[in-house]
Design a protein around this motif. Structure first.
Motif, PDB file in Angstrom:
ATOM      1  N   TRP A   1      -5.492 -14.581   9.340  1.00  0.00           N
ATOM      2  CA  TRP A   1      -4.580 -13.780   8.691  1.00  0.00           C
ATOM      3  C   TRP A   1      -3.180 -14.210   8.469  1.00  0.00           C
ATOM      4  N   PHE A   2      -2.731 -15.088   9.268  1.00  0.00           N
ATOM      5  CA  PHE A   2      -1.442 -15.759   9.225  1.00  0.00           C
ATOM      6  C   PHE A   2      -1.545 -16.685   7.866  1.00  0.00           C
ATOM      7  N   GLY A   3      -2.743 -17.339   7.784  1.00  0.00           N
ATOM      8  CA  GLY A   3      -2.820 -18.408   6.879  1.00  0.00           C
ATOM      9  C   GLY A   3      -3.125 -17.642   5.400  1.00  0.00           C
ATOM     10  N   LEU A   4      -3.641 -16.451   5.457  1.00  0.00           N
ATOM     11  CA  LEU A   4      -3.854 -15.651   4.221  1.00  0.00           C
ATOM     12  C   LEU A   4      -2.213 -15.013   3.916  1.00  0.00           C
ATOM     13  N   LEU A   5      -1.585 -14.646   4.683  1.00  0.00           N
ATOM     14  CA  LEU A   5      -0.224 -14.153   4.486  1.00  0.00           C
ATOM     15  C   LEU A   5       0.660 -15.468   3.615  1.00  0.00           C
ATOM     16  N   GLN A   6       0.702 -16.512   4.239  1.00  0.00           N
ATOM     17  CA  GLN A   6       1.421 -17.933   3.916  1.00  0.00           C
ATOM     18  C   GLN A   6       0.618 -18.050   2.415  1.00  0.00           C
ATOM     19  N   LYS A   7      -0.662 -17.951   2.092  1.00  0.00           N
ATOM     20  CA  LYS A   7      -1.172 -18.285   0.930  1.00  0.00           C
ATOM     21  C   LYS A   7      -0.742 -17.239  -0.252  1.00  0.00           C
ATOM     22  N   ARG A   8      -0.736 -16.109   0.225  1.00  0.00           N
ATOM     23  CA  ARG A   8      -0.655 -15.109  -0.899  1.00  0.00           C
ATOM     24  C   ARG A   8       0.897 -14.774  -1.117  1.00  0.00           C
ATOM     25  N   CYS A   9       1.874 -15.252  -0.351  1.00  0.00           N
ATOM     26  CA  CYS A   9       3.090 -15.425  -0.509  1.00  0.00           C
ATOM     27  C   CYS A   9       3.658 -16.360  -1.431  1.00  0.00           C
ATOM     28  N   GLU A  10       2.861 -17.465  -1.291  1.00  0.00           N
ATOM     29  CA  GLU A  10       2.753 -18.624  -2.419  1.00  0.00           C
ATOM     30  C   GLU A  10       2.367 -18.271  -3.692  1.00  0.00           C
ATOM     31  N   GLN A  11       0.992 -17.786  -3.590  1.00  0.00           N
ATOM     32  CA  GLN A  11       0.411 -17.328  -4.686  1.00  0.00           C
ATOM     33  C   GLN A  11       1.308 -16.441  -5.871  1.00  0.00           C
ATOM     34  N   TYR A  12       1.661 -15.409  -4.823  1.00  0.00           N
ATOM     35  CA  TYR A  12       2.579 -14.198  -5.683  1.00  0.00           C
ATOM     36  C   TYR A  12       3.910 -14.738  -6.195  1.00  0.00           C
ATOM     37  N   LYS A  13       4.303 -15.810  -5.713  1.00  0.00           N
ATOM     38  CA  LYS A  13       5.578 -16.510  -5.987  1.00  0.00           C
ATOM     39  C   LYS A  13       6.770 -15.392  -5.685  1.00  0.00           C
ATOM     40  N   ILE A  14       6.872 -14.963  -4.377  1.00  0.00           N
ATOM     41  CA  ILE A  14       7.705 -13.967  -4.151  1.00  0.00           C
ATOM     42  C   ILE A  14       9.090 -14.191  -3.831  1.00  0.00           C
ATOM     43  N   SER A  15       9.260 -15.804  -3.642  1.00  0.00           N
ATOM     44  CA  SER A  15      10.500 -16.242  -3.025  1.00  0.00           C
ATOM     45  C   SER A  15      10.567 -17.645  -2.928  1.00  0.00           C
ATOM     46  N   ASP A  16      12.067 -18.209  -3.320  1.00  0.00           N
ATOM     47  CA  ASP A  16      11.925 -19.569  -3.341  1.00  0.00           C
ATOM     48  C   ASP A  16      11.896 -20.178  -1.868  1.00  0.00           C
ATOM     49  N   ASN A  17      12.132 -19.286  -0.932  1.00  0.00           N
ATOM     50  CA  ASN A  17      12.249 -19.811   0.500  1.00  0.00           C
ATOM     51  C   ASN A  17      10.725 -19.981   1.179  1.00  0.00           C
ATOM     52  N   PRO A  18      10.324 -21.318   1.109  1.00  0.00           N
ATOM     53  CA  PRO A  18       9.066 -21.658   1.946  1.00  0.00           C
ATOM     54  C   PRO A  18       8.646 -21.165   3.012  1.00  0.00           C
ATOM     55  N   ASN A  19       9.719 -20.261   3.786  1.00  0.00           N
ATOM     56  CA  ASN A  19       9.317 -19.669   5.034  1.00  0.00           C
ATOM     57  C   ASN A  19       9.436 -18.204   4.975  1.00  0.00           C
ATOM     58  N   ILE A  20       9.136 -17.601   3.924  1.00  0.00           N
ATOM     59  CA  ILE A  20       9.020 -16.282   3.657  1.00  0.00           C
ATOM     60  C   ILE A  20       8.115 -15.482   4.339  1.00  0.00           C
ATOM     61  N   HIS A  21       7.089 -16.148   4.586  1.00  0.00           N
ATOM     62  CA  HIS A  21       5.706 -15.424   5.270  1.00  0.00           C
ATOM     63  C   HIS A  21       6.473 -15.332   6.724  1.00  0.00           C
ATOM     64  N   ASN A  22       7.208 -16.503   7.163  1.00  0.00           N
ATOM     65  CA  ASN A  22       7.533 -16.383   8.842  1.00  0.00           C
ATOM     66  C   ASN A  22       8.464 -15.377   8.733  1.00  0.00           C
ATOM     67  N   ASP A  23       9.475 -15.135   7.876  1.00  0.00           N
ATOM     68  CA  ASP A  23      10.686 -14.235   7.938  1.00  0.00           C
ATOM     69  C   ASP A  23      10.116 -12.646   7.890  1.00  0.00           C
ATOM     70  N   LEU A  24       8.946 -12.580   7.153  1.00  0.00           N
ATOM     71  CA  LEU A  24       8.240 -11.370   7.278  1.00  0.00           C
ATOM     72  C   LEU A  24       7.742 -10.877   8.443  1.00  0.00           C
ATOM     73  N   LEU A  25       7.560 -11.848   9.468  1.00  0.00           N
ATOM     74  CA  LEU A  25       6.738 -11.542  10.636  1.00  0.00           C
ATOM     75  C   LEU A  25       7.940 -11.396  11.771  1.00  0.00           C
ATOM     76  N   CYS A  26       9.141 -11.480  11.488  1.00  0.00           N
ATOM     77  CA  CYS A  26      10.274 -11.268  12.316  1.00  0.00           C
ATOM     78  C   CYS A  26      10.433  -9.919  12.718  1.00  0.00           C
TER      79      CYS A  26
END
Length: 857
Positions: A473-498
């Motif tokens: 699920w961590f991998g899926l989160l990272q993949k979908r954040c990239e796929q949906y282009k929600i941010s220029d921040n490459p670590n957006i998926h990481n920030d969402l888990l904070c």
């Protein structure tokens, strides 16, 4: 076959042995070493040359030697030192050899060989290799063979250590040009009854100089230069000679040979030297890596811990493989694979990547798409896979479908499984916490451990499942954040888990800082903590009766009850935990008080800010895309739950290991009381099964003290050495001839360093490289730089302005805890410790993962 080298030396003894084997050897005799000893006896080394020059051979001495060679026009005069041509040291090229010596020149050449034995280069060779200076050297006088071709043959491939290959190098004429390196040679490699050839352009050869004696260089005829020196028949004859000597001497040989008038002559034989330094490339290849496991087992790990975790990992990965659809029959057939997931290299724990690859190959999906499976699991190296691992496409698809259905059911039931596991764990640990292990004898302690293993350690299914689904699920989160282009921040998926307030990893640090804040607010307690040692502070608190001291003592005891096993090296049984020695935790509080680390100084909302900003970006990017927004938030919810549970379950593992530590510590106390060992902690230098075998009468040795003393000396040596490389390969027997310190993959980075940003913030400060956190009281605002961390390091984090770790990922402990504490952090920095050192200044950015070195401060 063995030969006596006491007076004729190694080379002559080997010639005698070759004759005894029935090989063709040019006629020879030897002047024993005792001859020169008598000449030099009582003289200082600086007088040796003059004594040899003045020496006159007894009447008819040389004539008697020459009479053994009627009609021989030329001789070889060569050395035969006592320790020459041995398995350890060959003295290759060190002593003088004279070829095609005329009869009238034999005497003077004998003296030249004698003098070469005492030359500065020989004395230095002996000194460098730790060999005694010996006055004796025998001299061989041998019939000279006018070779048409000659060469050197090895019973192994000396370039790569292949024990199943033979290497033959040959030149036209005499072998002198080959041995000296002056001439290019043909090279023939024999392996699996096949001959591979590297044919050189041979324009010159060494031959007899009939007028002056000795040798001279002549041109090779044009037509022969590109032709093989040896025919296939001759190559096979040399190979057979190597095999004959290998069988007789028990070791692969390094031999010199010649062909004269079509006949093969054995000129010299010695064991291949430094065989103990040449790994066997024909044997099993393994790859070792500790880039992740070092977080759990830093530094040197004792035999008891390794024996315990080896069995634990074996059991865990059998369970995991079964979850992933591997049949029980396959698991049983591959017991050795699961038993060898870990290795111990100079006292340090490594993953055996070969066995990991083999476990991956057992999964049904590997038979369908091996490359995809390798990429998904992050496997970079490929290994030969046994054919029986592979399934037919139909069988593989059926197994995958079956596994998918099972895994879906397991995922749905995971919360229930976690709750049941936590209940079992809490009940079991609570029960064991009530046991006074010091009252138990060795048999009872063993029984308690085995019951604990059966009841809890073998029931680790829920944490394994949770780890697997957290990765997915961590991998899926990272993949979908990239796929949906929600941010220029490459670590957006990481920030969402904070900001997950339910992660237990951060509680010890928050509670210890709160305690330090309380202590600092009381002048009396603050003075106590600033002026006394940790042991003195704890003794004082034990004896105090004022309200403030009693309160702090109770809070410390409550903390230790909850988190007493969370310490540096917490998964190593030899680690002394806070539960076992509360003064160690007092030492942490003391460092916080002294450096002014308080709740006010460390509190902040970095985690909440990161999370809320990331969620705002998500909502903005997917404002008009309800399905994608729902899908991503659903993935995020599952990833948060699984990652939080992952950290919390890892702490429960720490608690379970604490029980095992307590049992074996009590075993050490018991054995010390019974006068079996010299120190209670000596128990950690024995393996788990060694301990149980001694109790039950199955031990192969009863000499505990000798075994422990040997291992302690060995492990002390490991601690004083540099650690082996992060990743290295071995061939054949792992502990034989392999280099654990290969620098082939060491990377010293020029320019900026780059890693994975885990917690934002820009910091410009001095670097402090820390390898053993127990030796550091406070970082005083320096940037903590290290190879890896485990949960016990968190007590050091508050005094750091930032954290940079060579190993790790976004899911590693240091990444998660740094975000919770709001400390800028970068992990996974290749070449970090090879590039930075204490005192360097850097500017690091915890968002981008970039580290800039500042040269002018």
């Amino acid at each position: 076959m063995k030969t006596n080298t006491s007076d004729i030396g190694g080379k002559a003894a080997n010639l005698r042995a070759l004759e005894q084997l029935g090989l063709r050897v040019p006629r020879w005799t030897a002047i024993p070493a005792s001859h020169i000893r008598e000449i030099l006896n009582g003289l200082a080394p600086e007088a040796f040359d003059q004594a040899i020059d003045r020496y006159t051979f007894p009447p008819a001495f040389i004539d008697t030697i020459l009479a053994q060679f009627p009609g021989v026009p030329f001789f070889a005069v060569r050395s035969s030192a006592i320790d020459e041509d041995g398995a350890a040291f060959s003295f290759a090229g060190q002593f003088e050899t004279h070829l095609f010596v005329k009869p009238e020149q034999v005497a003077e050449n004998i003296k030249k060989v004698w003098k070469s034995a005492y030359s500065p280069r020989i004395l230095e060779y002996r000194r460098h290799n730790g060999l005694a200076q010996d006055l004796g050297i025998a001299v061989i006088i041998q019939e000279m063979v006018a070779a048409e071709s000659a060469g050197v043959a090895f019973g192994i491939n000396p370039a790569n250590g292949n024990r199943k290959a033979k290497v033959i190098s040959a030149v036209y004429g005499l072998g002198e040009g080959l041995v000296s390196g002056e001439l290019d040679s043909d090279n023939y490699i024999l392996e699996n009854e096949q001959i591979s050839r590297q044919i050189a352009d041979k324009d010159r050869q060494f031959v007899l100089d009939p007028e002056n004696g000795g040798t001279k260089i002549t041109e090779v005829p044009e037509a022969a230069r590109q032709q093989p020196v040896l025919s296939d028949v001759q190559i096979l004859d040399v190979a057979e000679m190597l095999d004959t000597c290998r069988r007789a001497f028990g070791k692969p040989q390094d031999m010199e040979f010649a062909f004269a008038e079509g006949k093969l002559y054995a000129l010299q034989a010695r064991p291949v030297t430094n065989l103990h330094k040449i790994p066997d490339s024909s044997a099993e290849y393994m790859l070792w890596d500790n880039s992740n496991i070092i977080e759990s087992y830093p530094g040197v790990t004792t035999p008891l811990t390794f024996s315990f975790i080896s069995q634990s990992y074996e059991g865990a990965y059998k369970l995991f493989s079964a979850f992933m659809g591997v049949e029980d029959k396959v698991i049983r057939q591959n017991e050795r694979v699961f038993a060898n997931t870990l290795g111990l290299m100079n006292g340090r724990v490594y993953y055996n990547l070969r066995t990991w690859y083999h476990m991956l190959a057992m999964l049904p999906g590997y038979s369908i798409n091996a490359r995809f499976m390798e990429k998904m699991m992050g496997v970079k190296e490929r290994f030969d896979i046994p054919e029986h691992y592979r399934l037919s496409k139909g069988a593989a698809w059926w197994r995958i479908l079956k596994m998918a259905v099972q895994m879906y059911g397991r995922f749905r039931s995971l919360p229930r499984r976690r709750a049941a596991f936590m209940a079992l764990l809490e009940t079991t640990i609570s029960t064991y916490k009530q046991i006074n292990f010091s009252e138990k004898n060795a048999h009872e302690l063993m029984a308690l451990y085995l019951e604990f293993e059966r009841k809890l350690l073998n029931e680790w299914k829920a944490p394994l499942l949770n780890d697997f689904f957290a990765m997915i699920w961590f991998g899926l989160l990272q993949k979908r954040c990239e796929q949906y282009k929600i941010s220029d921040n490459p670590n957006i998926h990481n920030d969402l888990l904070c900001g997950s307030s339910d992660i237990i990893s951060t509680q010890p640090i928050h509670r210890s800082i709160a305690l330090a804040t309380e202590i600092a607010s009381s002048p009396t307690l603050k003075t106590l903590f600033e002026t006394q040692t940790a042991n003195e502070i704890w003794q004082t608190l034990q004896q105090a009766d004022d309200a403030a001291s009693l309160h702090i003592k109770a809070e410390i005891e409550r903390y230790i009850l909850d988190f007493g096993e969370r310490c540096i090296g917490e998964l190593k049984l030899e680690t002394v935990s806070y539960t076992q020695n509360p003064a160690l935790f007092v030492r942490v509080l003391k460092s916080y008080v002294e450096t002014g680390i308080t709740a006010a100084r460390t509190s902040g909302n970095v985690e909440e800010s990161l999370r809320s900003n990331a969620e705002a970006e998500l909502n903005k990017a997917l404002r008009n895309k309800p399905f994608k927004k729902w899908r991503l938030k659903s993935t995020l919810h599952k990833a948060r739950s699984l990652v939080s549970a992952r950290e919390n379950l890892r702490y429960e593992r720490t608690r379970a290991f604490g029980i095992v530590r307590a049992i074996f510590s009590a075993m050490g106390d018991n054995w010390y009381a019974e006068n079996l060992i010299d120190d209670p902690r000596d128990i950690f230098y024995l393996g788990k099964e060694e301990i149980f075998a001694f109790i039950e009468g199955r031990a192969v040795s009863q000499r505990l003290r000798e075994t422990i003393a040997l291992r302690k000396a060995e492990y002390d040596e490991y601690r004083s050495q540099a650690a082996p490389a992060e990743r290295f390969a071995t061939w054949g027997m792992v502990y034989h001839a392999n280099d654990f310190f290969s620098t082939g993959k060491v990377e010293v980075i020029e320019g900026d360093l780059k890693g994975v940003g885990c917690c934002p913030g820009q910091v410009r400060a001095r670097v402090r490289v820390v390898l053993n956190p127990g030796e550091v009281r406070s970082l005083d605002g320096d940037i903590l730089v290290t190879s890896s961390t485990d949960p016990g390091w968190v007590t050091l984090f508050p005094s750091a302005s930032a954290i940079i770790v060579e190993r790790g990922s976004l899911l590693s402990h240091s990444a998660i805890v740094s975000r919770e504490m709001g400390i800028p952090c970068i992990v996974g920095v290749t070449g970090l410790l090879k590039t930075l050192k204490t005192g360097d200044w850097v500017e690091m950015d915890g968002s981008t993962g970039v580290i800039k070195r500042i040269l002018d401060v």
